[in-house]
Design a protein around this motif. Structure first.
Motif, PDB file in Angstrom:
ATOM      1  N   TRP A 214      11.686  -2.269 -10.672  1.00  0.00           N
ATOM      2  CA  TRP A 214      13.054  -1.123 -10.444  1.00  0.00           C
ATOM      3  C   TRP A 214      12.624  -0.493  -8.659  1.00  0.00           C
ATOM      4  CZ3 TRP A 214      10.357   1.991 -15.009  1.00  0.00           C
ATOM      5  CH2 TRP A 214      10.932   1.836 -16.137  1.00  0.00           C
ATOM      6  N   VAL A 263      21.662  -0.793 -14.053  1.00  0.00           N
ATOM      7  CA  VAL A 263      21.802   0.264 -13.235  1.00  0.00           C
ATOM      8  C   VAL A 263      21.758   1.337 -14.343  1.00  0.00           C
ATOM      9  CG1 VAL A 263      23.015   2.026 -11.504  1.00  0.00           C
ATOM     10  CG2 VAL A 263      22.452  -0.789 -11.318  1.00  0.00           C
ATOM     11  N   GLY A 264      20.639   2.375 -14.765  1.00  0.00           N
ATOM     12  CA  GLY A 264      20.254   3.262 -15.169  1.00  0.00           C
ATOM     13  C   GLY A 264      20.259   4.902 -15.147  1.00  0.00           C
ATOM     14  N   TYR A 265      20.156   5.168 -14.119  1.00  0.00           N
ATOM     15  CA  TYR A 265      20.179   6.136 -13.757  1.00  0.00           C
ATOM     16  C   TYR A 265      21.811   6.445 -12.111  1.00  0.00           C
ATOM     17  CZ  TYR A 265      19.313  10.732 -10.985  1.00  0.00           C
ATOM     18  OH  TYR A 265      18.857  11.774  -9.857  1.00  0.00           O
ATOM     19  N   THR A 283      19.650   4.134  -9.713  1.00  0.00           N
ATOM     20  CA  THR A 283      18.028   3.492 -10.132  1.00  0.00           C
ATOM     21  C   THR A 283      18.583   1.788  -9.947  1.00  0.00           C
ATOM     22  OG1 THR A 283      17.860   4.044 -12.350  1.00  0.00           O
ATOM     23  CG2 THR A 283      17.007   4.893 -10.547  1.00  0.00           C
ATOM     24  N   ARG A 287      14.238  -7.403 -15.130  1.00  0.00           N
ATOM     25  CA  ARG A 287      13.643  -8.226 -15.990  1.00  0.00           C
ATOM     26  C   ARG A 287      13.757  -9.102 -16.106  1.00  0.00           C
ATOM     27  NH1 ARG A 287      11.055  -3.393 -19.734  1.00  0.00           N
ATOM     28  NH2 ARG A 287      11.546  -1.638 -18.961  1.00  0.00           N
ATOM     29  N   ARG A 321      10.677   0.894  -6.359  1.00  0.00           N
ATOM     30  CA  ARG A 321      10.014   2.454  -6.908  1.00  0.00           C
ATOM     31  C   ARG A 321       8.873   1.636  -8.833  1.00  0.00           C
ATOM     32  NH1 ARG A 321      13.319   6.775  -9.010  1.00  0.00           N
ATOM     33  NH2 ARG A 321      13.991   8.291  -7.899  1.00  0.00           N
TER      34      ARG A 321
ATOM     35  N   ASN B 271      21.532   9.194 -18.159  1.00  0.00           N
ATOM     36  CA  ASN B 271      21.167   8.593 -17.500  1.00  0.00           C
ATOM     37  C   ASN B 271      19.576   8.840 -17.003  1.00  0.00           C
ATOM     38  OD1 ASN B 271      22.467   8.605 -14.192  1.00  0.00           O
ATOM     39  ND2 ASN B 271      21.754  10.648 -13.681  1.00  0.00           N
ATOM     40  N   SER B 272      19.231   7.895 -17.533  1.00  0.00           N
ATOM     41  CA  SER B 272      18.020   7.098 -17.433  1.00  0.00           C
ATOM     42  C   SER B 272      18.106   5.555 -16.819  1.00  0.00           C
ATOM     43  CB  SER B 272      17.231   7.720 -19.102  1.00  0.00           C
ATOM     44  OG  SER B 272      15.926   6.885 -19.008  1.00  0.00           O
ATOM     45  N   ILE B 275      17.493   3.228 -19.645  1.00  0.00           N
ATOM     46  CA  ILE B 275      18.473   3.286 -21.283  1.00  0.00           C
ATOM     47  C   ILE B 275      19.508   2.885 -20.173  1.00  0.00           C
ATOM     48  CG2 ILE B 275      19.289   4.605 -22.975  1.00  0.00           C
ATOM     49  CD1 ILE B 275      17.330   6.029 -22.673  1.00  0.00           C
TER      50      ILE B 275
END
Lengths: 411, 411
Positions: A214, A263-265, A283, A287, A321, B271-272, B275
């Motif tokens: 991450w 890209v989640g955030y 972010t 995986r 991260r 926004n995580s 996720i």
């Protein structure tokens, strides 16, 4: 002799735990170290006490219950998962992996069955990582993968620390949070992915956990007025980010059939309809069961980031991260799960876990494997999370028999 | 006879106004209807009173000062801009366009110059639109482009309405906010773009305002766990949005050399880091002097939105935020500005405004043009906004002479 846990009571216990922190939408809101977490911990401790188990609370709030075996010198088998939930999460994620071994212990008690090795059941503190980061915090501290004092100081949005909250809810124990000698660790969890359902099997035999990387990237451009600034004179941080998001969507398809990238955030500054985005932070992560593929995906993402920054004339910064190497579970534990599923007549498949689990930490200190229960549509971390009672039961029985197989039945 | 405003006092007045709401970074934080706005309004009213002008405050807080002409039946010339600022904006945006005509009126007074037509100076309420939407609110109400009662009810983030705040700061006047007969309207503003500086000219003669379209799009996909969900099983709302952002970056280059397109605002849910984005809302917009090009750009954006939604398997929704037709200013007013610049010996260029201005509303009810002052690096809406005193002065004198040209000198 196959163990068969009592189905009706098992379902009843699943429903009972789901009442604590229940949401109107049929899910759970039981954040780590909240009042709801205290309530479910109290409930769990009562169930352990009713079984006459000896209970330990460690200094990070991890809860253990021990049922003795016939051999006082034998290392115990540890089995469990977590009782905290995501915000408005589902009723299975975590709880199924605590209720199933609880029902195993009740069944052993009811039927007067003894095992050679002790069996210990565990509820790990803060697996979800949504109120306090990181996820898998309790098992991470316990296995010395995370530093106790650092994790004590982690705070939620309101500035409450883990240590304060452990104390407040009465679960700051005095047993050291450190590994003991165990024979093996088993964990049952819902799959949170679609593979079992797609293959039409009853239960999953988990062979390991994918590795992941991450990172977070910040692009800094120029926050100009969106009207009078010509296109050729812009350094638009969001355009550069969009380039990278598209790249990260594309990278997994050229690497492996189990590679994922997300890209989640993403946060835009100043985030105004009329201003060219001056700064964007996002972010990203990959995986894969293969660490080489994770590294290659990361390298390709960095190339995308540099190229996008160059094209758009923005500055870039990448912050690591987390990097977690892929985990291969122990063959003897995988075999115990596989043999149990086979003996019980369940269709099964072996698979890697795409999500992290406490078991990944545990595998650093003892032989480990997991059982996966089918997740309808692969949905989790949501009130829509669903596993049929048939599938819950199949997984619970598979777990029970794997544990007993390693613990050794005394007949 | 060319009018020449007093340079030293002009610079002094610019500095004086910049003290009210001054930021540590050398900019202005003087949001519409705030205490700082009240202070600058009080200051402005004092300056008008000192010139013996008759002052009117209308029911939307727009402030007018009138200097009579020699012909009691002649329609006045209106000239002004706005004294409110962006959050941490610059000291020129708006204020320069109020200080310049104030200095013109002082110069006329000092030198005992009379004009045939009355000259009216105006400070429009809430041009910036950052505390209360929309921008250009005062001139929009006054020209009947916006409905008075609706705009009264607009609230800031804390729920304070425009009407309440006008009353609180003592600027809810009783003169109807509606158009009167004017001979012409002139406005001086900083360019907020780079063209004047790139061309190396002293002053800009504004021929109109570009048309624009603003829309907002929401993509709704599936918010799944980023680990176990295979790439082929995802409906990632952010990936779809990234596709569109890339498209919007590309569209202007295939349309016109003055076309711009921007995604300024974007919000991700949940926004995580862990996720897959389930819902993304973003705004987008295009501007061009040609309304046909704006419409074509919008059509191409909609095609990008549909195609991206299709590729990623997300639902889409588009909401129109605003459509403003391009404005062509009146030839006679453009000519008045051009002739003034020429007579004063300033190098000039004619250009469209890329940003909206009160003048765009005014052009619906009277003949209008604008003067642009050079913006260093095209920067505005920021404390870095800068125009040299030379450039401020050149623009102010150009404005002064254009106004006097239309008002008619009595010698």
């Amino acid at each position: 002799m196959a163990i068969s846990i009592e189905r009706e009571r098992f379902v009843e216990t699943m429903r009972e735990q789901a009442e604590i922190g229940a949401t109107e939408g049929g899910g759970l809101h039981r954040l780590a170290l909240s009042d709801e977490d205290k309530a479910i911990r109290d409930w769990f401790a009562e169930q352990l006490a009713a079984l006459d188990l000896s209970i330990r609370i460690d200094e990070f709030g991890n809860m253990f219950g021990r049922r003795d075996g016939t051999d006082p010198d034998a290392d115990p088998v540890l089995v469990g998962s977590h009782l905290d939930s995501q915000p408005y999460g589902g009723i299975y994620d975590g709880a199924l992996g605590v209720v199933a071994p609880l029902e195993l212990l009740r069944t052993l008690e009811d039927e007067g069955i003894e095992t050679r090795r002790p069996i210990e059941i565990v509820n790990w503190t803060n697996e979800e990582g949504s109120r306090f980061q990181p996820a898998m915090q309790g098992s991470g501290v316990w296995t010395n993968e995370l530093d106790l004092e650092t994790q004590y100081e982690r705070t939620d949005e309101d500035g409450n620390s883990v240590r304060e909250e452990l104390e407040r809810i009465g679960y700051l124990g005095d047993v050291p949070a450190e590994p003991r000698d165990y024979e093996a660790y088993f964990e049952l969890h819902i799959e949170q992915g679609p593979y079992l359902e797609l293959e039409g099997v009853d239960v999953g035999v988990v062979t390991g956990v994918v590795g992941f990387y991450w990172g977070a990237t910040t692009f800094t451009g120029e926050a100009d007025h969106s009207g009078p600034t010509p296109m050729h004179d812009r350094s638009d941080a969001l355009v550069a980010a969009a380039d990278v998001i598209t790249g990260i969507r594309r990278i997994p398809g050229s690497l492996g059939d189990r590679t994922v990238g997300t890209v989640g955030y993403l946060d835009v500054d100043p985030n105004s309809i009329n201003i060219i985005p001056g700064e964007v932070t996002f972010t990203w992560g990959f995986r894969d069961p293969s660490d080489e593929i994770v590294d290659e995906a990361k390298a390709r993402a960095l190339a995308e980031i540099e190229a996008a920054a160059e094209r758009e004339g923005v500055e870039w910064e990448v912050e690591k991260r987390m990097r977690s190497a892929s985990v291969d579970f122990a063959d003897r534990c995988i075999d115990a799960v596989q043999t149990s599923a086979d003996d019980l007549g369940y269709d099964s498949m072996q698979l890697y876990s795409g999500a992290g689990h406490d078991a990944a930490h545990l595998s650093k200190v003892t032989d480990t494997s997991m059982v996966f229960a089918v997740s309808e549509n692969g949905k989790s971390h949501s009130e829509e999370e669903f596993t049929s009672w048939d599938d819950c039961y199949a997984a619970a029985n598979t777990l029970a028999n794997a544990v007993v197989r390693v613990a050794g039945l005394e007949e």
